[in-house]
Design a protein around this motif. Structure first.
Motif, mmCIF file in Angstrom:
data_model
loop_
_atom_site.group_PDB
_atom_site.id
_atom_site.type_symbol
_atom_site.label_atom_id
_atom_site.label_comp_id
_atom_site.label_asym_id
_atom_site.label_seq_id
_atom_site.Cartn_x
_atom_site.Cartn_y
_atom_site.Cartn_z
ATOM 1 N N ILE A 72 43.138 33.045 15.877
ATOM 2 C CA ILE A 72 42.803 32.399 14.613
ATOM 3 C C ILE A 72 41.310 32.071 14.651
ATOM 4 O O ILE A 72 40.842 31.379 15.556
ATOM 5 N N ARG A 73 40.607 32.625 13.662
ATOM 6 C CA ARG A 73 39.169 32.403 13.573
ATOM 7 C C ARG A 73 38.866 31.583 12.320
ATOM 8 O O ARG A 73 39.560 31.692 11.310
ATOM 9 N N ALA A 74 37.819 30.804 12.408
ATOM 10 C CA ALA A 74 37.346 30.047 11.244
ATOM 11 C C ALA A 74 36.745 31.016 10.235
ATOM 12 O O ALA A 74 36.491 32.185 10.547
ATOM 13 N N GLY A 75 36.508 30.529 9.048
ATOM 14 C CA GLY A 75 35.878 31.355 8.015
ATOM 15 C C GLY A 75 34.523 31.878 8.453
ATOM 16 O O GLY A 75 34.063 32.911 7.984
ATOM 17 N N THR A 76 33.878 31.181 9.401
ATOM 18 C CA THR A 76 32.580 31.613 9.924
ATOM 19 C C THR A 76 32.721 32.713 10.973
ATOM 20 O O THR A 76 31.736 33.280 11.411
ATOM 21 N N GLY A 77 33.967 32.979 11.409
ATOM 22 C CA GLY A 77 34.209 33.995 12.426
ATOM 23 C C GLY A 77 34.387 33.427 13.818
ATOM 24 O O GLY A 77 34.728 34.150 14.749
ATOM 25 N N GLU A 78 34.174 32.121 13.995
ATOM 26 C CA GLU A 78 34.308 31.477 15.300
ATOM 27 C C GLU A 78 35.778 31.423 15.720
ATOM 28 O O GLU A 78 36.647 31.031 14.936
ATOM 29 N N LEU A 79 36.048 31.842 16.958
ATOM 30 C CA LEU A 79 37.414 31.808 17.488
ATOM 31 C C LEU A 79 37.833 30.355 17.699
ATOM 32 O O LEU A 79 37.165 29.601 18.409
ATOM 33 N N LEU A 80 38.944 29.970 17.079
ATOM 34 C CA LEU A 80 39.427 28.594 17.184
ATOM 35 C C LEU A 80 40.619 28.470 18.119
ATOM 36 O O LEU A 80 40.760 27.472 18.816
ATOM 37 N N MET A 81 41.475 29.496 18.133
ATOM 38 C CA MET A 81 42.716 29.358 18.887
ATOM 39 C C MET A 81 43.338 30.724 19.120
ATOM 40 O O MET A 81 43.227 31.627 18.290
ATOM 41 N N LYS A 82 44.027 30.839 20.267
ATOM 42 C CA LYS A 82 44.848 32.014 20.550
ATOM 43 C C LYS A 82 46.300 31.565 20.505
ATOM 44 O O LYS A 82 46.647 30.516 21.036
ATOM 45 N N VAL A 83 47.149 32.374 19.888
ATOM 46 C CA VAL A 83 48.582 32.093 19.810
ATOM 47 C C VAL A 83 49.293 33.263 20.490
ATOM 48 O O VAL A 83 49.569 34.292 19.869
ATOM 49 N N PRO A 84 49.580 33.134 21.797
ATOM 50 C CA PRO A 84 50.188 34.258 22.522
ATOM 51 C C PRO A 84 51.652 34.454 22.168
ATOM 52 O O PRO A 84 52.342 33.519 21.778
ATOM 53 N N PHE A 85 52.101 35.683 22.300
ATOM 54 C CA PHE A 85 53.531 35.982 22.192
ATOM 55 C C PHE A 85 54.076 35.678 23.586
ATOM 56 O O PHE A 85 54.090 36.531 24.452
ATOM 57 N N THR A 86 54.518 34.462 23.810
ATOM 58 C CA THR A 86 54.797 33.995 25.159
ATOM 59 C C THR A 86 56.074 34.528 25.766
ATOM 60 O O THR A 86 56.234 34.500 26.978
ATOM 61 N N GLU A 87 57.017 35.009 24.996
ATOM 62 C CA GLU A 87 58.279 35.493 25.546
ATOM 63 C C GLU A 87 58.187 36.986 25.820
ATOM 64 O O GLU A 87 57.860 37.759 24.922
ATOM 65 N N PRO A 88 58.481 37.421 27.061
ATOM 66 C CA PRO A 88 58.505 38.869 27.309
ATOM 67 C C PRO A 88 59.707 39.482 26.599
ATOM 68 O O PRO A 88 60.814 38.985 26.716
ATOM 69 N N VAL A 89 59.473 40.511 25.833
ATOM 70 C CA VAL A 89 60.540 41.127 25.062
ATOM 71 C C VAL A 89 60.632 42.595 25.422
ATOM 72 O O VAL A 89 59.769 43.371 25.048
ATOM 73 N N PRO A 90 61.649 43.006 26.188
ATOM 74 C CA PRO A 90 61.795 44.423 26.499
ATOM 75 C C PRO A 90 62.256 45.194 25.265
ATOM 76 O O PRO A 90 62.922 44.642 24.396
ATOM 77 N N TRP A 91 61.893 46.463 25.194
ATOM 78 C CA TRP A 91 62.342 47.271 24.070
ATOM 79 C C TRP A 91 63.822 47.543 24.197
ATOM 80 O O TRP A 91 64.335 47.854 25.263
ATOM 81 N N ARG A 92 64.527 47.388 23.130
ATOM 82 C CA ARG A 92 65.943 47.731 23.096
ATOM 83 C C ARG A 92 66.304 48.061 21.662
ATOM 84 O O ARG A 92 65.679 47.572 20.731
ATOM 85 N N PRO A 93 67.335 48.899 21.471
ATOM 86 C CA PRO A 93 67.710 49.259 20.105
ATOM 87 C C PRO A 93 68.226 48.042 19.340
ATOM 88 O O PRO A 93 68.731 47.096 19.932
#
Length: 167
Positions: free
Chosen positions: A58-79
């Motif tokens: 998430i970046r501010a309107g000025t382009g400055e990085l404010l926060m990272k929101v990781p996909f914290t759960e490992p998700v294996p591929w499955r049908p």
């Protein structure tokens, strides 16, 4: 109303967003990013993309990085499951530390404490069960070791004599 850029990034690739999105606050942008993670995961899995290290930035309107929101759960591929099959609901991600204060009402804290106490009780019960299982396994091991020791004390010629007489 402040505007933010929400980019999707992973090691080796990125999908930057050049169109700003208006949110009431950084917290609202964070919550919206968290809410969209399950849908993005489905899209990426259908494209058979690697989810390792995926995160929203998430970046501010000025382009400055404010926060990272990781996909914290490992998700294996499955049908995808067949129609009519119940699947577990997505787990709501826990808020980043800077947003925990916003949800610190006495009722929320009380509810959280009760939930943690219930988890502690469940874990303590699991520990007790595991201790009992470990004690039983140790007891069986000691008994087997004692039997082996007794067999080793019997002279070898007596063992062969008993085997020969049985055949």
């Amino acid at each position: 109303m402040p505007s933010f850029y929400v980019d999707l990034r992973a090691p080796g690739w990125a999908e930057p967003n050049d169109i700003p999105i208006e949110f009431d606050s950084l917290e609202a942008a964070y919550l919206d990013a968290c809410a969209s993670i399950p849908g993005v995961i489905n899209d990426l899995l259908s494209e058979k993309r690697d989810l390792t290290g995926c995160a929203f930035e998430i970046r501010a309107g000025t382009g400055e990085l404010l926060m990272k929101v990781p996909f914290t759960e490992p998700v294996p591929w499955r049908p995808r499951p067949a129609a009519g099959v119940d699947t577990p609901r997505a787990v709501k991600p826990s808020p980043q530390p800077e947003f925990r204060e916003a949800h610190s009402t006495p009722e929320a804290v009380s509810h959280l404490v009760e939930a943690l106490e219930a988890q502690c009780r469940a874990l303590q019960m699991q520990i007790e069960v595991q201790r009992d299982l470990d004690a039983q396994a140790r007891s069986r091991s000691v008994e087997a070791l004692a039997r082996s020791y007794e067999l080793l004390r019997v002279p070898v010629y007596r063992l062969f004599g008993e085997i020969a007489s049985k055949s």
